[in-house]
Design a protein around this motif. Structure first.
Motif, PDB file in Angstrom:
ATOM      1  N   SER A 148       5.062   2.763   5.200  1.00  0.00           N
ATOM      2  CA  SER A 148       4.506   1.457   5.543  1.00  0.00           C
ATOM      3  C   SER A 148       4.028   1.436   6.989  1.00  0.00           C
ATOM      4  O   SER A 148       2.996   0.835   7.312  1.00  0.00           O
ATOM      5  CB  SER A 148       5.567   0.368   5.327  1.00  0.00           C
ATOM      6  N   GLY A 149       4.759   2.123   7.864  1.00  0.00           N
ATOM      7  CA  GLY A 149       4.377   2.173   9.267  1.00  0.00           C
ATOM      8  C   GLY A 149       3.021   2.805   9.489  1.00  0.00           C
ATOM      9  O   GLY A 149       2.281   2.419  10.407  1.00  0.00           O
ATOM     10  N   TYR A 150       2.694   3.775   8.636  1.00  0.00           N
ATOM     11  CA  TYR A 150       1.378   4.419   8.745  1.00  0.00           C
ATOM     12  C   TYR A 150       0.262   3.396   8.545  1.00  0.00           C
ATOM     13  O   TYR A 150      -0.712   3.348   9.322  1.00  0.00           O
ATOM     14  CB  TYR A 150       1.271   5.531   7.708  1.00  0.00           C
ATOM     15  N   TYR A 151       0.394   2.573   7.520  1.00  0.00           N
ATOM     16  CA  TYR A 151      -0.646   1.585   7.234  1.00  0.00           C
ATOM     17  C   TYR A 151      -0.682   0.477   8.298  1.00  0.00           C
ATOM     18  O   TYR A 151      -1.757  -0.010   8.652  1.00  0.00           O
ATOM     19  CB  TYR A 151      -0.439   0.986   5.840  1.00  0.00           C
ATOM     20  N   GLN A 152       0.487   0.086   8.799  1.00  0.00           N
ATOM     21  CA  GLN A 152       0.488  -0.924   9.858  1.00  0.00           C
ATOM     22  C   GLN A 152      -0.279  -0.428  11.081  1.00  0.00           C
ATOM     23  O   GLN A 152      -1.092  -1.158  11.669  1.00  0.00           O
ATOM     24  CB  GLN A 152       1.928  -1.274  10.248  1.00  0.00           C
ATOM     25  N   ASN A 153      -0.022   0.822  11.466  1.00  0.00           N
ATOM     26  CA  ASN A 153      -0.724   1.396  12.621  1.00  0.00           C
ATOM     27  C   ASN A 153      -2.224   1.508  12.371  1.00  0.00           C
ATOM     28  O   ASN A 153      -3.047   1.197  13.241  1.00  0.00           O
ATOM     29  CB  ASN A 153      -0.151   2.773  12.955  1.00  0.00           C
ATOM     30  N   GLU A 154      -2.595   1.967  11.173  1.00  0.00           N
ATOM     31  CA  GLU A 154      -4.004   2.156  10.848  1.00  0.00           C
ATOM     32  C   GLU A 154      -4.757   0.826  10.799  1.00  0.00           C
ATOM     33  O   GLU A 154      -5.887   0.717  11.296  1.00  0.00           O
ATOM     34  CB  GLU A 154      -4.142   2.887   9.503  1.00  0.00           C
ATOM     35  N   LEU A 166       0.831  -1.206   0.000  1.00  0.00           N
ATOM     36  CA  LEU A 166       0.000   0.000   0.000  1.00  0.00           C
ATOM     37  C   LEU A 166       0.861   1.249   0.000  1.00  0.00           C
ATOM     38  O   LEU A 166       0.518   2.261  -0.625  1.00  0.00           O
ATOM     39  CB  LEU A 166      -0.929  -0.006   1.220  1.00  0.00           C
ATOM     40  N   ALA A 167       1.997   1.189   0.705  1.00  0.00           N
ATOM     41  CA  ALA A 167       2.890   2.345   0.774  1.00  0.00           C
ATOM     42  C   ALA A 167       3.441   2.708  -0.597  1.00  0.00           C
ATOM     43  O   ALA A 167       3.591   3.887  -0.931  1.00  0.00           O
ATOM     44  CB  ALA A 167       4.033   2.053   1.748  1.00  0.00           C
TER      45      ALA A 167
END
Length: 668
Positions: free
Chosen positions: A110-116, A102-103
């Motif tokens: 990538s960290g943004y999507y993992q957190n979300e 997605l990133a």
């Protein structure tokens, strides 16, 4: 004491009986719900939790006669995530590779999507938004990402699709191609164009998908497959020629701007077939700009003025009550009927002139005398000519909202003593520009009146579903003798008449000017304004096209509102641009003749080119239509977003071309 015990026993019995009755009632009710009304409640429960949703079918495309794309359906996709659907082991296994993927496509860490995604799972969010307005190519990429590739139940991916209609050539001819519009004054739906007229072919058949309610009014598909797959609509091949359309649109736009006019229209029709090659309808907006609003050429019926004088001349010549050489006295430019004056635009009139010369100079007094003197005792005979020319009824176009003509008849409530003379110079009657054009086109087409036609064919890919042949309305509008005289006079209008400013010795044109005072009622304000027009055909000796130009409410402060000066130049520019800018066609004889040297060279090139893999070209900066043609020749399927030049392509330059691959172009 015994009495008290007895009362207590009665109460216990009473309560027991009540409980027993209630129990029986409950059992009866449960039995009724389960067996008698069970089907109803099961159906109701299913409707509230499971429902069929419509999947709109993709509309067919609309193409121009030269193959340019005029209207197309672009699918947009919305991706959401049901965080409760994946098993814990799958979620933990794929969350990082999914976030990495997605990133890359959405340009976020990538960290943004993992957190979300973890937050969505912790909150038991069953409808978390991943992305909106994705192209088909991006949708396919996202659908193949880790976790999502497990499907709706195991991977939690939820896909919503909507279809957006795009016009690749922008606003040009948009009114005729079609969109829905309600007239703000009348509240009536005004001509919806090709989109509406041919919707039974374009719309296709909608599909169905079964969805289950999850939370907060949100629904997700029960299975990956549709209950009923949508069937795409057929393609419509219009008669519009983009090259001619562009010329007509900009010629009209320039004149409207120069004269600060309220609105106007132009139509170019192929003489022999009736194919509409260009149509533009432009109205002035509050900010002074012009845009396609109402289909004036089709919908607006109004008094035509002097362009109607062709009816006079043709009727008189057909009945042989006068000839082109018959002389009339213009009476100083003024003649009265029932106390009301008919005036010539030229002060003092034209003296004594022939009927033909009166037509060429557009003398109101001459044409009115010719009609009134010959038909005053039998006006029905003159009106019957109008009917025989087909001007008393709509053309029967496919479009909704075609304007209705008004032709008074003796005995009607609107008929009076001045009706006949006023009709002779284009008043007390009402016709649409398209009707006037069809009438003049019949003169150019050797007396054969054909119905204006906007669509030539319905296709499914390369398969023809339906062809629309030329429709003849009237096979002989007048005698060959009359036709010959009328064409000569229309040619003289340009050579030495009111349209002499348009004359070019190298390019003969024929036609008639018109200037009319028109009643209007706009936003509750009544009044009068001038409508300037020119209608004719070109080249005059061998007509290929006919054309009408009408400009409403030019700025009279410019002291020039006559048809020859306002509408005429638009006609001339269109006619000359078509024939001077169009590529010439030379006939080559002996096409079957083969030259050995050329054949060997071609075969060598063909062998060498087949050895090399076909690669995606770099399309950035290329006009959209050119890019589409290039890609389709390479065997690719093309989807387009926007208009203009290519700014982004989904398949990168240098990539190998896969069979039946789809490339998405984003245009500026």
């Amino acid at each position: 004491m015994a009495v008290d015990d007895k009362h207590i026993s009665y109460r216990i019995y009473l309560v027991a009986v009540f409980i027993f009755v209630m129990a029986i009632a409950i059992v009866v009710k449960l039995t009724n719900i389960q067996w008698v009304e069970g089907n109803y409640y099961r159906k109701l429960a299913k409707q509230r939790t499971v429902r069929n949703f419509v999947i709109p079918a993709n509309k067919g495309n609309i193409y121009s006669a030269d193959g340019s794309l005029l209207a197309t359906s672009i699918p947009n996709y919305e991706i959401r995530f049901d965080s409760k659907a994946p098993k814990e082991e799958n979620f933990e296994k794929y969350i990082k590779p999914l976030s990495d993927s997605l990133a890359v496509i959405f340009d976020r860490p990538s960290g943004y999507y993992q957190n979300e995604l973890r937050r969505a799972r912790n909150n038991k969010n069953r409808y978390y938004l991943i992305a909106r307005k994705l192209s088909y190519t991006d949708y396919v990429r996202v659908k193949g990402f880790p976790l999502f590739n497990l499907g709706a139940f195991k991977g939690g991916i939820i896909v919503e699709q909507e279809t957006v209609r795009k016009h690749p050539i922008g606003k040009i001819a948009e009114r005729t191609i079609g969109y829905d519009r309600i007239d703000p004054v009348t509240g009536v739906e005004v001509g919806k164009g090709i989109e509406w007229a041919f919707k039974s072919y374009l719309n296709g058949k909608d599909g169905k998908i079964l969805k289950q309610k999850i939370a907060k009014g949100q629904w997700k598909p029960i299975r990956d497959l549709n209950e009923v797959d949508p069937i795409d609509g057929y393609d419509v091949i219009s008669t519009i020629d983009v090259f001619i359309q562009d010329i007509a649109h900009h010629a009209l736009l320039k004149q409207l701007q120069d004269y600060e006019a309220d609105h106007g229209c132009v139509v170019v029709m192929e003489t022999e077939t009736g194919h509409i090659k260009a149509i533009s309808n432009l109205g002035r907006q509050e900010d002074g700009s012009y845009t396609e609003t109402i289909n004036y050429a089709v919908a607006e019926s109004h008094e035509p003025g002097s362009t109607f004088k062709l009816v006079d001349l043709m009727a008189i010549l057909e009945d042989k009550v006068a000839d082109t050489s018959t002389v009339y006295d213009s009476n100083g430019g003024v003649i009265k009927y029932y106390g009301r004056a008919v005036r010539d635009s030229h002060t003092g009139g034209y003296g004594k002139i022939s009927l033909a010369r009166g037509f060429e100079l557009s003398s109101n007094t001459v044409m009115v005398q010719a009609v009134y003197d010959n038909y005053k005792n039998n006006p029905t005979k003159f009106v019957n000519h109008i009917r025989s020319f087909g001007l008393d009824k709509p053309l029967g176009l496919h479009f909704k909202g075609e304007g209705r003509p008004i032709i008074p008849h003796p005995g009607d409530k609107i008929w009076s003593g001045i009706s006949l003379p006023w009709m002779a110079f284009g008043y007390s009657v009402s016709v649409t520009p398209m009707q006037t054009l069809a009438f003049y086109n019949s003169v150019a087409n050797n007396g054969v009146m054909v119905r204006p036609q906007f669509v030539s064919e319905i296709k499914e890919w390369n398969k023809t579903i339906k062809k629309f042949d030329t429709e003849v309305i009237n096979p002989r509008i007048c005698s060959p003798e009359t036709l010959k005289k009328v064409r000569a006079v229309l040619g003289n209008v340009v050579k030495k008449g009111t349209a002499s400013k348009l004359y070019s010795k190298d390019f003969p044109m024929a036609g008639k000017t018109g200037t009319a005072m028109v009643n209007y009622n706009k936003a509750g304000r009544e009044g009068m304004y001038y409508a300037s027009s020119f209608v004719g055909y070109f080249p005059a000796d061998h007509p290929k096209y006919s054309c009408i130009v009408v400009v409403h409410k030019p700025n009279t402060a410019m002291n020039n509102y006559y048809g020859a000066d306002v509408a005429g130049p638009v006609f001339k520019r269109i006619a000359q641009k078509i024939f001077t800018d169009a590529p010439s066609t030379n006939k080559i004889k002996r096409l079957d003749l083969k030259i050995t040297k050329q054949e060997n060279s071609y075969n060598k090139f063909d062998v060498e080119s087949n050895k090399k893999p076909k690669l995606i070209p770099n399309l950035k900066g290329m006009p959209g239509m050119d890019a589409i043609a290039l890609l389709e020749n390479l065997g690719l399927k093309v989807k387009v977003n926007g208009v203009g030049k290519v700014k982004k392509q989904s398949l990168q330059a240098g990539e190998s071309i896969s069979k039946n691959a789809t490339i998405v172009l984003e245009l500026s």
